[in-house]
Each structure stands twice: as structure tokens, then as C-alpha cells.
Write a protein that holds these residues in place. Structure first.
Motif, mmCIF file in Angstrom:
data_model
loop_
_atom_site.group_PDB
_atom_site.id
_atom_site.type_symbol
_atom_site.label_atom_id
_atom_site.label_comp_id
_atom_site.label_asym_id
_atom_site.label_seq_id
_atom_site.Cartn_x
_atom_site.Cartn_y
_atom_site.Cartn_z
ATOM 1 N N LEU A 199 0.811 -1.219 0.000
ATOM 2 C CA LEU A 199 0.000 0.000 0.000
ATOM 3 C C LEU A 199 0.849 1.276 0.000
ATOM 4 N N GLU A 200 2.131 1.141 0.271
ATOM 5 C CA GLU A 200 3.014 2.303 0.293
ATOM 6 C C GLU A 200 3.245 2.884 -1.097
ATOM 7 N N GLU A 201 2.978 2.117 -2.125
ATOM 8 C CA GLU A 201 3.058 2.627 -3.496
ATOM 9 C C GLU A 201 1.729 3.350 -3.766
ATOM 10 N N VAL A 202 1.615 4.575 -3.215
ATOM 11 C CA VAL A 202 0.327 5.266 -3.133
ATOM 12 C C VAL A 202 -0.310 5.575 -4.480
ATOM 13 N N LEU A 203 0.451 5.624 -5.551
ATOM 14 C CA LEU A 203 -0.120 5.877 -6.865
ATOM 15 C C LEU A 203 -0.131 4.633 -7.738
ATOM 16 N N GLY A 204 0.153 3.490 -7.134
ATOM 17 C CA GLY A 204 0.162 2.241 -7.879
ATOM 18 C C GLY A 204 -1.256 1.786 -8.214
ATOM 19 N N GLU A 205 -1.387 1.031 -9.278
ATOM 20 C CA GLU A 205 -2.696 0.564 -9.743
ATOM 21 C C GLU A 205 -3.395 -0.292 -8.690
ATOM 22 N N LYS A 206 -2.674 -1.245 -8.109
ATOM 23 C CA LYS A 206 -3.273 -2.152 -7.118
ATOM 24 C C LYS A 206 -3.691 -1.405 -5.841
ATOM 25 N N PRO A 207 -2.821 -0.558 -5.247
ATOM 26 C CA PRO A 207 -3.256 0.193 -4.056
ATOM 27 C C PRO A 207 -4.436 1.133 -4.330
ATOM 28 N N LEU A 208 -4.444 1.803 -5.486
ATOM 29 C CA LEU A 208 -5.560 2.699 -5.808
ATOM 30 C C LEU A 208 -6.869 1.932 -5.971
ATOM 31 N N ALA A 209 -6.801 0.740 -6.565
ATOM 32 C CA ALA A 209 -8.001 -0.095 -6.706
ATOM 33 C C ALA A 209 -8.500 -0.527 -5.330
ATOM 34 N N TRP A 210 -7.578 -0.879 -4.433
ATOM 35 C CA TRP A 210 -7.941 -1.285 -3.080
ATOM 36 C C TRP A 210 -8.631 -0.130 -2.346
ATOM 37 N N VAL A 211 -8.083 1.074 -2.452
ATOM 38 C CA VAL A 211 -8.670 2.253 -1.802
ATOM 39 C C VAL A 211 -10.061 2.536 -2.374
ATOM 40 N N LYS A 212 -10.194 2.421 -3.685
ATOM 41 C CA LYS A 212 -11.502 2.650 -4.317
ATOM 42 C C LYS A 212 -12.541 1.670 -3.762
ATOM 43 N N GLU A 213 -12.162 0.410 -3.594
ATOM 44 C CA GLU A 213 -13.073 -0.597 -3.033
ATOM 45 C C GLU A 213 -13.461 -0.242 -1.593
#
Length: 134
Positions: A12-26
Motif C-alpha cells: 500500500l506504500e506505493e500510493v499511486l500504484g494501480e493495485k493500491p488505488l483499486a484497493w482504496v476505491k473498493e
């Protein structure tokens, strides 16, 4: 130190990464489904009206000795990201200060690196020029 386990949330530290952003959106979808859209509440609208009010008293701080200028960071509905501005004490006391914009954060071009889409004001830090500084 003993056996240290790897942090399972380090990704999650990769704050602009595709996977973390998708997780935050969920998570956002889940929260809004549970408690509702905050922007639709009367409390949100009341707080936004206060924050966007032109009647706010600017918080000033002086830079540069007794005859220095007075600075303020200001945000409103026009200056969403904000402006750093200055005025003299005489002008401030007049009740209708004449502000000179030092930095207009809204007018800055987007950052050139892959860290953010806009600039965010975190304050100012000045060098101490000493008693005879210019």
C-alpha cells in the motif's frame, strides 16, 4: 531483535500504484455504502460554507523585523489549492487589506514527477539571514 514478520500491507506504500488505488476505491465504495456520501450531509455543507467564507479572519505572521511584511496562506472557493500572500500592517489594519500574491498554488503547473497530480501547500521555511540580513 528476534524474528520480524514482513509487513503484509507494505504494497500500500506505493500510493499511486494501480493495485493500491483499486484497493482504496473498493474501501471507499464499502464505506459510502455503509454510512452514505459525506458530501450529501448538512454538516458537510455547513463546514464547507464556513471554510469558503470570505469573512474569515486571516491568520498572519510577520517575516522580516519590525517593519516586515505580514503573510497569510488563504484558501476559498476561488483559490482551492490556495495562495500565499502578503500585506503591510498598515494595510491590514485598514479593514480592506491590499494583498500581493507571492505564490498561487492553483496556477502552478502539475508536478513533473510521478508523485501527485497537484501541489499541496505545507507551509514555508525561511533561512535565518541574521541581524543584518536582507
Amino acid at each position: 531483535m528476534g524474528d520480524q514478520q514482513a509487513d503484509p500491507h507494505k504494497w500500500l506504500e506505493e500510493v499511486l500504484g494501480e493495485k493500491p488505488l483499486a484497493w482504496v476505491k473498493e474501501r471507499n465504495i464499502e464505506c459510502i455504502a455503509a454510512v452514505g456520501e459525506p458530501k450529501d450531509t448538512d454538516t458537510y455543507k455547513r463546514i464547507l460554507t464556513i471554510l469558503d467564507s470570505k469573512d474569515k479572519i486571516p491568520n498572519l505572521y510577520r517575516i522580516g523585523g519590525p517593519e516586515g511584511m505580514y503573510y497569510n496562506f488563504w484558501q476559498d472557493d476561488v483559490h482551492v489549492q490556495g495562495i500565499w500572500r502578503k500585506t503591510s500592517m498598515e494595510s491590514y489594519k485598514s479593514g480592506k487589506p491590499e494583498w500581493k500574491t507571492v505564490i498561487d498554488v492553483d496556477a502552478l503547473p502539475p508536478p513533473a514527477v510521478d508523485t501527485a497530480e497537484t501541489w499541496v501547500w505545507h507551509g514555508s521555511t525561511l533561512l535565518d539571514e541574521g541581524p543584518d540580513g536582507v
